[in-house]
Scaffold this active site. Structure first.
Site, PDB file in Angstrom:
ATOM      1  N   THR A 130      12.327  -6.096  -2.305  1.00 45.88           N
ATOM      2  CA  THR A 130      13.116  -5.027  -2.934  1.00 45.88           C
ATOM      3  C   THR A 130      13.287  -3.788  -2.051  1.00 45.88           C
ATOM      4  OG1 THR A 130      11.184  -4.067  -4.037  1.00 45.88           O
ATOM      5  CG2 THR A 130      12.433  -5.737  -5.254  1.00 45.88           C
ATOM      6  N   GLY A 131      12.681  -3.789  -0.879  1.00 50.10           N
ATOM      7  CA  GLY A 131      12.833  -2.663   0.041  1.00 50.10           C
ATOM      8  C   GLY A 131      13.997  -2.890   0.978  1.00 50.10           C
ATOM      9  N   ASP A 170      -1.288   1.967  -4.400  1.00 47.30           N
ATOM     10  CA  ASP A 170      -1.347   1.450  -3.038  1.00 47.30           C
ATOM     11  C   ASP A 170      -2.077   0.107  -3.024  1.00 47.30           C
ATOM     12  OD1 ASP A 170      -1.893   0.944  -0.350  1.00 47.30           O
ATOM     13  OD2 ASP A 170      -2.623   2.964   0.077  1.00 47.30           O
ATOM     14  N   ILE A 171      -1.366  -0.955  -2.670  1.00 52.60           N
ATOM     15  CA  ILE A 171      -1.938  -2.305  -2.668  1.00 52.60           C
ATOM     16  C   ILE A 171      -3.122  -2.430  -1.704  1.00 52.60           C
ATOM     17  CG2 ILE A 171      -0.402  -3.300  -0.894  1.00 52.60           C
ATOM     18  CD1 ILE A 171      -0.234  -5.824  -2.765  1.00 52.60           C
ATOM     19  N   GLY A 230       7.353  -0.660   5.549  1.00 52.34           N
ATOM     20  CA  GLY A 230       6.978  -0.786   4.138  1.00 52.34           C
ATOM     21  C   GLY A 230       5.568  -1.293   3.919  1.00 52.34           C
ATOM     22  N   VAL A 231       5.419  -2.164   2.930  1.00 48.31           N
ATOM     23  CA  VAL A 231       4.101  -2.690   2.559  1.00 48.31           C
ATOM     24  C   VAL A 231       3.490  -3.498   3.709  1.00 48.31           C
ATOM     25  CG1 VAL A 231       4.867  -4.839   1.428  1.00 48.31           C
ATOM     26  CG2 VAL A 231       2.797  -3.716   0.650  1.00 48.31           C
ATOM     27  N   ASP A 232       4.313  -4.188   4.476  1.00 45.41           N
ATOM     28  CA  ASP A 232       3.845  -4.996   5.606  1.00 45.41           C
ATOM     29  C   ASP A 232       3.125  -4.106   6.622  1.00 45.41           C
ATOM     30  OD1 ASP A 232       3.489  -7.177   7.312  1.00 45.41           O
ATOM     31  OD2 ASP A 232       5.564  -7.207   7.999  1.00 45.41           O
ATOM     32  N   ASN A 287       7.494 -10.255   7.268  1.00 45.76           N
ATOM     33  CA  ASN A 287       8.711 -10.801   7.879  1.00 45.76           C
ATOM     34  C   ASN A 287       8.314 -12.101   8.572  1.00 45.76           C
ATOM     35  OD1 ASN A 287       7.879 -10.187  10.656  1.00 45.76           O
ATOM     36  ND2 ASN A 287       8.311  -8.065  10.138  1.00 45.76           N
TER      37      ASN A 287
END
Length: 173
Positions: free
Chosen positions: A123-124, A11-12, A33-35, A25
């Site tokens: 990549t998501g 987990d970043i 996602g990560v955002d 975005n």
């Protein structure tokens, strides 16, 4: 391979680094996602700074990057970069993705961030082929580091097994 490049799975939002990169975005208002994970974990301070950036420059273009505080995250900064949506490879997606890494690293250096972590950009939901994206990320970061001694560590942090295994092979680990 440059010894400053490392690979982790996880987990970043938990990493203790100077800067983490957000696959944002163009609106910078958080998303999936990560955002979404970074905005949730980092709190309102990140969103408030993103709003100021949007008011000043109208968002962030594909391939570009901007920086905010890390808010409640262990990281000091979040570098938000907008990856390309994959459209078959005929719309400069590969160069735009490389620009995400280059511009994020430049912002890190300009803000004295010596350690930086990258997620798997585009990549998501943007559907960039994972193998192509990983190859671009590794090549671009290595080329950048050849001419820059400021960065002491670049972590590629992968959430899923598929990306982790692609990077592991590319990095010869």
């Amino acid at each position: 391979m440059d010894k400053r490049v490392t690979l982790q799975q996880g987990d970043i939002t938990k990493l203790q680094v100077d800067a983490i990169v957000n696959a944002a975005n163009s609106s910078l208002m958080g998303g999936g996602g990560v955002d979404g994970a970074i905005h949730r974990a980092g709190g309102k301070e990140i969103l408030n700074e993103c709003i100021k950036i949007v008011n000043r420059q109208g968002g962030c273009k594909t391939g570009e990057a901007v920086i905010t505080t890390g808010g409640n995250l262990p990281a000091k900064y979040v570098i938000h970069t907008v990856g390309p949506v994959w459209g078959g490879g005929n719309r400069k997606e590969e160069q735009l993705l490389a620009n995400c890494y280059i511009n994020s690293l430049k912002i890190a250096v300009n803000n004295n961030a010596q350690t930086i972590a990258f997620p798997n950009i585009s990549t998501g939901v943007y559907r960039f082929p994972k193998d192509k994206a990983a190859a671009i990320a590794v090549k671009t970061v290595h080329e950048y580091l050849q001419n820059n001694a400021t960065i002491s560590e670049v972590i590629f942090i992968c959430f899923d097994d598929e990306n982790y295994n692609l990077y592991k092979a590319l990095l010869g680990l």
